[in-house]
Motif scaffolding. Structure first.
Motif, PDB file in Angstrom:
ATOM      1  N   MET A   1       0.833  -1.182   0.000  1.00  0.00           N
ATOM      2  CA  MET A   1       0.000   0.000   0.000  1.00  0.00           C
ATOM      3  C   MET A   1       0.886   1.257   0.000  1.00  0.00           C
ATOM      4  N   THR A   2       0.450   2.219  -0.747  1.00  0.00           N
ATOM      5  CA  THR A   2       1.102   3.518  -0.801  1.00  0.00           C
ATOM      6  C   THR A   2       0.183   4.520  -0.113  1.00  0.00           C
ATOM      7  N   VAL A   3       0.771   5.439   0.613  1.00  0.00           N
ATOM      8  CA  VAL A   3      -0.012   6.416   1.355  1.00  0.00           C
ATOM      9  C   VAL A   3       0.227   7.804   0.768  1.00  0.00           C
ATOM     10  N   ILE A   4      -0.869   8.532   0.498  1.00  0.00           N
ATOM     11  CA  ILE A   4      -0.779   9.925   0.066  1.00  0.00           C
ATOM     12  C   ILE A   4      -0.669  10.755   1.336  1.00  0.00           C
ATOM     13  N   LYS A   5       0.531  11.266   1.618  1.00  0.00           N
ATOM     14  CA  LYS A   5       0.711  11.997   2.871  1.00  0.00           C
ATOM     15  C   LYS A   5       0.466  13.498   2.729  1.00  0.00           C
ATOM     16  N   SER A   6       0.578  14.035   1.500  1.00  0.00           N
ATOM     17  CA  SER A   6       0.253  15.443   1.301  1.00  0.00           C
ATOM     18  C   SER A   6      -0.132  15.677  -0.160  1.00  0.00           C
ATOM     19  N   ILE A   7      -0.860  16.754  -0.388  1.00  0.00           N
ATOM     20  CA  ILE A   7      -1.334  17.118  -1.720  1.00  0.00           C
ATOM     21  C   ILE A   7      -0.849  18.536  -2.007  1.00  0.00           C
ATOM     22  N   ASP A   8      -0.326  18.758  -3.213  1.00  0.00           N
ATOM     23  CA  ASP A   8       0.039  20.105  -3.610  1.00  0.00           C
ATOM     24  C   ASP A   8      -1.247  20.925  -3.734  1.00  0.00           C
ATOM     25  N   ILE A   9      -1.327  21.990  -2.988  1.00  0.00           N
ATOM     26  CA  ILE A   9      -2.571  22.757  -2.875  1.00  0.00           C
ATOM     27  C   ILE A   9      -2.997  23.355  -4.214  1.00  0.00           C
ATOM     28  N   ILE A  10      -2.083  23.979  -4.933  1.00  0.00           N
ATOM     29  CA  ILE A  10      -2.442  24.641  -6.185  1.00  0.00           C
ATOM     30  C   ILE A  10      -2.833  23.623  -7.257  1.00  0.00           C
ATOM     31  N   SER A  11      -2.113  22.504  -7.349  1.00  0.00           N
ATOM     32  CA  SER A  11      -2.469  21.521  -8.381  1.00  0.00           C
ATOM     33  C   SER A  11      -3.846  20.917  -8.110  1.00  0.00           C
ATOM     34  N   TRP A  12      -4.164  20.650  -6.843  1.00  0.00           N
ATOM     35  CA  TRP A  12      -5.489  20.123  -6.514  1.00  0.00           C
ATOM     36  C   TRP A  12      -6.566  21.171  -6.785  1.00  0.00           C
ATOM     37  N   ALA A  13      -6.286  22.434  -6.470  1.00  0.00           N
ATOM     38  CA  ALA A  13      -7.257  23.494  -6.690  1.00  0.00           C
ATOM     39  C   ALA A  13      -7.540  23.664  -8.184  1.00  0.00           C
ATOM     40  N   LYS A  14      -6.518  23.521  -9.042  1.00  0.00           N
ATOM     41  CA  LYS A  14      -6.729  23.642 -10.484  1.00  0.00           C
ATOM     42  C   LYS A  14      -7.612  22.513 -11.015  1.00  0.00           C
ATOM     43  N   ILE A  15      -7.370  21.300 -10.561  1.00  0.00           N
ATOM     44  CA  ILE A  15      -8.207  20.168 -10.984  1.00  0.00           C
ATOM     45  C   ILE A  15      -9.636  20.377 -10.499  1.00  0.00           C
ATOM     46  N   HIS A  16      -9.782  20.810  -9.266  1.00  0.00           N
ATOM     47  CA  HIS A  16     -11.111  21.051  -8.697  1.00  0.00           C
ATOM     48  C   HIS A  16     -11.834  22.147  -9.473  1.00  0.00           C
ATOM     49  N   ALA A  17     -11.099  23.181  -9.900  1.00  0.00           N
ATOM     50  CA  ALA A  17     -11.688  24.261 -10.690  1.00  0.00           C
ATOM     51  C   ALA A  17     -12.175  23.748 -12.040  1.00  0.00           C
ATOM     52  N   LEU A  18     -11.435  22.832 -12.652  1.00  0.00           N
ATOM     53  CA  LEU A  18     -11.882  22.264 -13.930  1.00  0.00           C
ATOM     54  C   LEU A  18     -13.196  21.504 -13.772  1.00  0.00           C
ATOM     55  N   PHE A  19     -13.320  20.760 -12.679  1.00  0.00           N
ATOM     56  CA  PHE A  19     -14.593  20.091 -12.419  1.00  0.00           C
ATOM     57  C   PHE A  19     -15.710  21.120 -12.243  1.00  0.00           C
ATOM     58  N   GLY A  20     -15.423  22.211 -11.548  1.00  0.00           N
ATOM     59  CA  GLY A  20     -16.410  23.265 -11.358  1.00  0.00           C
ATOM     60  C   GLY A  20     -16.834  23.892 -12.671  1.00  0.00           C
ATOM     61  N   ILE A  21     -15.875  24.116 -13.578  1.00  0.00           N
ATOM     62  CA  ILE A  21     -16.195  24.689 -14.880  1.00  0.00           C
ATOM     63  C   ILE A  21     -17.111  23.761 -15.670  1.00  0.00           C
ATOM     64  N   VAL A  22     -16.806  22.467 -15.643  1.00  0.00           N
ATOM     65  CA  VAL A  22     -17.630  21.494 -16.378  1.00  0.00           C
ATOM     66  C   VAL A  22     -19.048  21.466 -15.815  1.00  0.00           C
ATOM     67  N   PHE A  23     -19.169  21.384 -14.478  1.00  0.00           N
ATOM     68  CA  PHE A  23     -20.499  21.358 -13.880  1.00  0.00           C
ATOM     69  C   PHE A  23     -21.222  22.687 -14.072  1.00  0.00           C
ATOM     70  N   GLY A  24     -20.486  23.789 -14.021  1.00  0.00           N
ATOM     71  CA  GLY A  24     -21.093  25.093 -14.281  1.00  0.00           C
ATOM     72  C   GLY A  24     -21.632  25.196 -15.694  1.00  0.00           C
ATOM     73  N   LEU A  25     -20.917  24.623 -16.650  1.00  0.00           N
ATOM     74  CA  LEU A  25     -21.387  24.619 -18.032  1.00  0.00           C
ATOM     75  C   LEU A  25     -22.648  23.768 -18.177  1.00  0.00           C
ATOM     76  N   ILE A  26     -22.666  22.624 -17.515  1.00  0.00           N
ATOM     77  CA  ILE A  26     -23.864  21.769 -17.560  1.00  0.00           C
ATOM     78  C   ILE A  26     -25.062  22.505 -16.960  1.00  0.00           C
ATOM     79  N   TYR A  27     -24.877  23.092 -15.782  1.00  0.00           N
ATOM     80  CA  TYR A  27     -25.967  23.845 -15.155  1.00  0.00           C
ATOM     81  C   TYR A  27     -26.370  25.039 -16.007  1.00  0.00           C
ATOM     82  N   GLY A  28     -25.383  25.712 -16.603  1.00  0.00           N
ATOM     83  CA  GLY A  28     -25.682  26.856 -17.461  1.00  0.00           C
ATOM     84  C   GLY A  28     -26.527  26.471 -18.659  1.00  0.00           C
ATOM     85  N   ILE A  29     -26.231  25.327 -19.257  1.00  0.00           N
ATOM     86  CA  ILE A  29     -27.013  24.855 -20.403  1.00  0.00           C
ATOM     87  C   ILE A  29     -28.442  24.531 -19.975  1.00  0.00           C
TER      88      ILE A  29
END
Length: 96
Positions: A1-29
């Motif tokens: 087993m490998t353990v994720i001990k920390s996450i780069d904050i900016i890289s995670w925030a960018k991925i999360h923002a992309l999900f938000g953009i996709v869902f925002g586009l779906i809701y917008g449509i």
């Protein structure tokens, strides 16, 4: 087993923002379709205009808010993983 001990904050925030953009586009449509239908049925051009603008506005708002929330989540994960332990994942090497 490998353990994720920390996450780069900016890289995670960018991925999360992309999900938000996709869902925002779906809701917008969806809002644009509903706004066009309501505006046409009841002769309300303002509702139709808002519906069409929602295709642009919702992805921007969702993207910005998702970036902020993603950064907060990554920061909190790093704090919690330090005290409780990280997420355990199993990695398998692909054979060629």
């Amino acid at each position: 087993m490998t353990v994720i001990k920390s996450i780069d904050i900016i890289s995670w925030a960018k991925i999360h923002a992309l999900f938000g953009i996709v869902f925002g586009l779906i809701y917008g449509i969806v809002i644009a379709i509903m706004g066009a239908a309501i505006g046409a049925k009841y002769a309300m051009p303002g509702v139709t205009a808002f519906g069409l603008l929602s295709i642009i506005i919702f992805p921007i708002i969702f993207g910005i808010l998702s970036f902020i929330i993603g950064a907060i989540m990554a920061y909190l994960y790093n704090i919690f993983a330090g005290s409780v332990g990280g997420i355990e994942i199993e990695l398998v090497e692909k054979k060629a």
